[in-house]
Design an enzyme around this catalytic site. Structure first.
Site, short mmCIF file in Angstrom:
data_model
loop_
_atom_site.label_atom_id
_atom_site.label_comp_id
_atom_site.label_asym_id
_atom_site.label_seq_id
_atom_site.Cartn_x
_atom_site.Cartn_y
_atom_site.Cartn_z
N LYS A 170 0.83 -1.22 0.00
CA LYS A 170 0.00 0.00 0.00
C LYS A 170 0.86 1.26 0.00
CE LYS A 170 -2.27 -0.93 3.51
NZ LYS A 170 -2.83 -0.63 4.79
N ARG B 278 -10.71 2.20 9.22
CA ARG B 278 -10.31 0.83 9.57
C ARG B 278 -11.47 0.08 10.22
NH1 ARG B 278 -4.28 0.34 11.36
NH2 ARG B 278 -4.13 -1.71 12.29
N ARG C 56 11.74 -9.89 6.08
CA ARG C 56 12.19 -8.50 6.14
C ARG C 56 13.24 -8.32 7.24
NH1 ARG C 56 7.09 -4.52 5.97
NH2 ARG C 56 6.82 -5.08 8.14
N ARG D 110 12.19 -6.91 12.99
CA ARG D 110 11.26 -6.21 13.89
C ARG D 110 10.54 -7.23 14.76
NH1 ARG D 110 7.30 -2.17 10.70
NH2 ARG D 110 5.82 -3.22 12.02
P1 AMP Z 1 0.48 1.77 11.02
O1 AMP Z 1 1.61 2.73 10.83
O2 AMP Z 1 -0.56 1.82 9.94
O3 AMP Z 1 0.93 0.36 11.32
O4 AMP Z 1 -0.32 2.26 12.34
C1 AMP Z 1 0.31 2.29 13.59
C2 AMP Z 1 -0.72 2.19 14.71
O5 AMP Z 1 -1.62 3.31 14.62
C3 AMP Z 1 -1.63 0.97 14.68
O6 AMP Z 1 -1.08 -0.12 15.30
C4 AMP Z 1 -2.85 1.47 15.43
O7 AMP Z 1 -2.65 1.44 16.81
C5 AMP Z 1 -2.93 2.92 15.02
N1 AMP Z 1 -3.87 3.15 13.89
C6 AMP Z 1 -3.55 3.41 12.60
N2 AMP Z 1 -4.65 3.60 11.85
C7 AMP Z 1 -5.71 3.45 12.69
C8 AMP Z 1 -7.14 3.52 12.53
N3 AMP Z 1 -7.70 3.79 11.33
N4 AMP Z 1 -7.89 3.30 13.62
C9 AMP Z 1 -7.35 3.06 14.81
N5 AMP Z 1 -6.03 2.97 15.04
C10 AMP Z 1 -5.21 3.17 14.00
#
Ligand code: AMP
Length: 219
Positions: free
Chosen positions: A11, A86, A125, A158
């Site tokens: 993405k 989400r 990774r 990671r």
């Molecule tokens: P990411 O960088 O997309 O992995 O997001 C990091 C963290 O942000 C996730 O593990 C969630 O805790 C939070 N997060 C990201 N997008 C959302 C969303 N749409 N709703 C709720 N929490 C989110």
């Protein structure tokens, strides 16, 4: 435009190209949350609490943080959302806000990638703790196994990229995403693309798709 897909579906890569090619503002929920957290405000502190606890940020806070950016008029010709919505309440909240501003979600694209492919992409990774360069054991190996090409540091994996944790992350993801896909399918805006294809093939399809949606919207 909304981009849906599991972690490791590509993405981020496609979103960046789409934003450049179509003058879209790319809003990644992860980036927006990290920026919000860095600001020393009550909202930023609430966001920090969820992130530190490894939990999803509550829907009301997510809507507050994202909608102000989605609705902010900018030079961009549209907004590309990645990581948001989400949950169903987030999708509904987004639609309500857009409707009030005479806008809509024109397109929701789901990048479909089988779990086995995601597992292989993520568990292979490795990254450099010093410079941040990311490698893949099979698809983008360093010259010397386990060692960064740039600075010779020992590569690390990671903590959440291990097979068990990846499987857990994927099963939680599928439950949420099926609901979102059904929501956008019902509204006629969902398109599913094969995200297991090489980056260039996925890109060609995405480009064609966005071009056609844009020309329809202009009519
Ligand atoms: P990411 O960088 O997309 O992995 O997001 C990091 C963290 O942000 C996730 O593990 C969630 O805790 C939070 N997060 C990201 N997008 C959302 C969303 N749409 N709703 C709720 N929490 C989110």
């Amino acid at each position: 435009m909304v981009l849906l897909g599991p972690p490791g579906a590509g993405k981020g890569t496609q979103a960046k190209r789409l934003a450049d090619a179509f003058s879209l503002e790319h809003l990644s929920s992860g980036d927006v949350l990290r920026a919000e957290r860095a600001s020393d405000t009550p909202l930023g502190r609430q966001v920090a609490r969820s992130l530190d606890a490894g939990m999803l940020v509550p829907d009301e806070i997510m809507l507050e943080v994202m909608l102000s950016r989605v609705l902010r008029p900018g030079a961009a010709e549209g907004v590309l959302l990645d990581g948001f919505p989400r949950t169903l309440p987030q999708a509904r909240g987004l639609d309500e806000a857009l409707e009030a501003a005479d806008g809509q979600v024109d397109l929701a694209v789901s990048l479909e990638v089988p779990d086995e492919v995601i597992e292989e992409r993520i568990t292979g990774r490795r990254s450099c703790p010093q410079c941040g360069e990311v490698y893949h054991e099979r698809f983008h190996p360093p010259l010397r196994p386990g060692v960064c090409d740039r600075d010779g540091a020992r590569l690390v994996q990671r903590g959440d990229d291990t097979p068990e944790v990846v499987r857990q992350r994927l099963s939680a993801f599928h439950v949420q995403t099926e609901l979102l896909k059904a929501y956008y399918r019902e509204r006629g805006s969902l398109v599913e693309l094969d995200g297991a294809e090489p980056i260039e093939v996925v890109w060609d399809e995405l480009e064609r798709l966005v071009r056609s949606v844009k020309s329809k919207a202009a009519r």
